[in-house]
Design an enzyme around this catalytic site. Structure first.
Site, short mmCIF file in Angstrom:
data_model
loop_
_atom_site.label_atom_id
_atom_site.label_comp_id
_atom_site.label_asym_id
_atom_site.label_seq_id
_atom_site.Cartn_x
_atom_site.Cartn_y
_atom_site.Cartn_z
N SER A 527 -2.43 -5.44 -43.42
CA SER A 527 -2.36 -4.47 -44.51
C SER A 527 -1.07 -4.65 -45.31
CB SER A 527 -2.49 -3.07 -43.93
OG SER A 527 -2.60 -2.11 -44.94
N ASP A 613 -14.23 -3.86 -47.77
CA ASP A 613 -13.01 -3.11 -47.53
C ASP A 613 -12.74 -2.18 -48.71
OD1 ASP A 613 -10.47 -2.19 -46.91
OD2 ASP A 613 -9.81 -4.13 -46.15
N HIS A 659 -11.13 -1.91 -43.08
CA HIS A 659 -9.68 -1.93 -43.05
C HIS A 659 -9.13 -1.02 -41.94
CE1 HIS A 659 -5.72 -2.48 -44.79
NE2 HIS A 659 -5.50 -1.20 -44.56
#
Length: 696
Positions: A527, A613, A659
């Site tokens: 991330s 995502d 995610h």
């Protein structure tokens, strides 16, 4: 009361399930629900949301309610735009699809080389998982109700096996990854639903042309105080907050404001004996403090200090009891408890075992209990249960079943001196029996954003790596939260480059102290951690041999220029606003991984991204991979010589997973592929060295 953003475990969920439940309806809208007075109908009522419409379904007792729970709303990444991307690489919907197909075909071809090693790693992780994962679901008793998990669902039953629900609910409805409204629903004979709170962000909630709306920067959630006296409606950004109270004895009354939001002041509310206990950043220094004020006059002017944290201390969690409050704290890499006794007005500090890196607070349904239960863990230590007794005033290690843990794993805590002389903590794990550590593979972890700590909870793959001789290093760089709120502030917006300098200093120190060397070093990030990882690859690629990234945020500038994305406005508090400030634009451009790719020798890179995502734009990842691959190939062609090494730049796009959360099977496959890639890359170092020697 959580003061961090993290995925919520089942027991934490069950702890407050009677008052605060997060789950997905069939329309995948995250809901937060607060429940009140008990009734005993013959059937359960389940709310069914379709868009902004709320309807009610009656289902038989014992029916399964679909649910998922996690809190990733402030996890510093972006939602992909459905609009066409206007860049040099992806210029249309068609080219995007073609590029996506090309990358998928490329991965299908390349993956064969990792198949055997991936299988071996997966089998070993599955074996470890059997020992470290308890298949038995906890059953939590809360008043007359019992809660438990089965087949991925939460069940509620009465203690006498009758099913029931509650007749008043408060809940939020999520749209575009944000919650702005709070609703109340009743299940009495006069069933109805009404809106009781709407976040009004006057600064940002304004209309644009064509009826588009600038996204809000505030998230709304609800929480019930531990003594069940008040429901709190919380509107939070990363730098300020506002709390409204609903009296649980009179749930139909309008919410009452505690303190209007003030820039730079964050606060959360608990309650005890007709007094509000306020966890807040108000006052100097701007770190968390516990204060109190009368319920009738809870404004900031009436806040009185109860307890202040020491300098460079991170408040991880707080739990209120009838006569005590326990704070779970981190300081200089060590964990400890601060136990505040409201009766004797005393504070006791308890240092926890040195191997521990993470807390996990267990459920305490009744605030009158005399014991606080929690678990301690580290990347290589499975969770171990502890209890603190208020009556005995001591810490007790609970008996647990035997699991295969490494008794000779050594934990070392270091301090690296960054470019500006700031000392940056590093936590290192390695097998004490390992010899010649400078020849061992090193896996470095980094995050450094949003005031969020590196995840140092137990993972089977970390245990496996230690067993196989790897060194694990966790770099607690600025931008994260390991040393308190100031640590985050010193690494966000115009200070982002400090995190990069910290990371370079950490890796350099590790090598200087004999922990591996660059050709055996790999870097792992996910991330927003991809910002620092990608920036290091551009600035100092010679420090590492390989890098694995999961859903990385590598296209910061382009993303922050798109204010129509739901999280961009709120993210400005972390990255700055490049549209309003030219200096900010230049600063972001100076470290953005995508913007700074250049023709040079890069480490090998393996990226896992997710096709659907909602937080990381896949288009940005595709652009990054294409540009990085071209730069690496251009460098190899310009410097062609015997034994020249060309890095592998691999993109694995998963159709499943997300995610925030993947299934155990998906996660297992991802981890196995990552580790297979790293092992292959480091093996090639040895083969290349042997080849170079034979050529001399």
């Amino acid at each position: 009361m959580k003061v961090r953003t993290s995925c919520v475990g089942l027991q934490n969920l069950l702890q407050r399930l009677s008052f605060s439940v997060r789950y997905y309806s069939k329309h995948n809208h995250l809901q937060t629900i607060c429940l009140y007075s008990k009734i005993k109908p013959k059937k359960c009522q389940i709310l069914d949301w379709s868009g902004s419409t709320c309807t009610q379904r009656t289902v038989p007792p014992g029916s399964i309610v679909p649910w998922r729970f996690f809190s990733c709303k402030q996890e510093g990444t972006k939602i992909p735009s459905k609009r066409k991307q206007n860049t040099s690489i992806i210029t249309s919907e068609l080219s995007y699809k073609n590029l996506l197909k090309s990358e998928q075909e490329n991965w299908n071809y390349i993956s064969a080389r990792y198949k055997a090693m991936t299988k071996r790693i997966k089998e070993k992780l599955e074996q470890l998982h059997k020992y470290t994962f308890s298949s038995g679901s906890p059953r939590i008793r809360f008043g007359e109700n019992v809660y438990f998990e089965e087949n991925g669902c939460i069940f509620l039953s009465k203690a006498d096996d009758e099913w029931a629900t509650n007749d008043v609910l408060y809940y939020t409805s999520q749209k575009n990854l944000k919650c702005q409204n709070v609703f109340m629903t009743t299940f009495t004979n006069q069933k109805h639903t009404k809106l009781v709170y709407t976040e009004q962000d006057a600064s940002f909630g304004v209309f644009l042309f064509f009826f588009k709306i600038i996204p809000y920067r505030f998230f709304v959630d609800i929480y019930c105080t531990k003594d069940r006296r008040f429901l709190t409606i919380n509107s939070n950004s990363k730098t300020t907050s506002e709390v409204w109270l609903v009296d649980c004895r009179h749930p139909f009354q309008l919410p009452a404001l505690v303190q209007a939001r003030t820039q730079g002041v964050i606060y959360h509310i608990e309650h005890r004996n007709d007094e509000l206990y306020i966890l807040t950043t108000y006052g100097e220094p701007a770190e968390y403090k516990l204060m109190k004020a009368p319920v009738a006059s809870g404004g900031m002017e009436n806040w009185q200090l109860v307890y202040a944290l020491e300098e460079k201390t991170k408040l991880v969690d707080l739990e209120m009891f009838s006569d005590h409050c326990i704070m779970f704290l981190k300081n200089a890499g060590h964990l400890y408890l601060s136990v505040i006794c409201f009766v004797s007005h005393s504070v006791q500090s308890i240092k926890l075992p040195t191997w521990a890196c993470e807390f996990e607070l267990e459920s305490h349904p009744e605030h009158t209990t005399s014991t606080c239960y929690f678990q301690l863990t580290s990347p290589v230590h499975p969770p171990k249960r502890f209890a603190y007794s208020f009556k005995e005033n001591n810490l007790i290690e609970q008996a647990v079943q035997e699991v295969p843990i490494i008794t000779n794993c050594h934990t070392t805590r270091l301090l690296a001196k960054s470019k500006d002389e700031t000392l940056v903590p590093i936590t290192v794990f390695h097998n004490m029996n390992s010899k010649e550590l400078h020849r061992k593979p090193l896996l470095v972890h980094v995050y450094g954003a949003y005031g969020i700590d590196l995840n140092m909870s137990f993972k089977e793959e970390k245990l496996m790596l230690i067993e196989e001789g790897w060194i694990l290093a966790y770099c607690h760089v600025r931008g994260g939260g390991e040393l308190g709120l100031s640590w985050h502030k010193d690494g966000c917006q115009h200070n982002k480059l400090k995190g990069l300098h910290d990371l370079k200093a950490c890796i350099t120190l590790l090598h200087e102290l004999g922990f591996s060397q660059p050709k055996y070093t790999a870097l792992a990030a996910a991330s927003a951690g991809g910002v620092l990882a990608g920036a290091l690859c551009n600035a100092d690629p010679e420090l590492i041999r390989a890098m694995v990234l999961q859903a990385p945020f590598v296209d910061v500038l382009n993303t922050m220029m798109k204010t129509h994305l739901p999280l961009t406005i709120e993210e400005q508090e972390e990255w700055g606003n490049p549209l309003a400030d030219e200096k900010c634009m230049k600063y972001i451009k100076s470290y953005c991984p995508y913007q700074n790719i250049k023709t040079q020798c890069y480490p090998s890179v393996f990226i896992t991204a997710y096709e659907n995502d909602q937080r990381i734009p896949l288009t940005g990842v595709l652009r990054y991979v294409q540009k990085l691959r071209k730069a690496a190939l251009d460098h190899a062609s310009r410097t062609s010589k015997k034994g020249n090494w060309i890095p592998n730049i691999i993109l694995d796009i998963q159709a499943n997973g997300s995610h925030c959360e993947s299934s155990w099977e998906d996660s297992l496959n991802e981890v196995a592929r990552h580790l297979a890639f790293l092992n292959k890359e480091l093996e090639e170092v040895c083969h290349l060295q042997q080849h170079m020697k034979s050529c001399k």
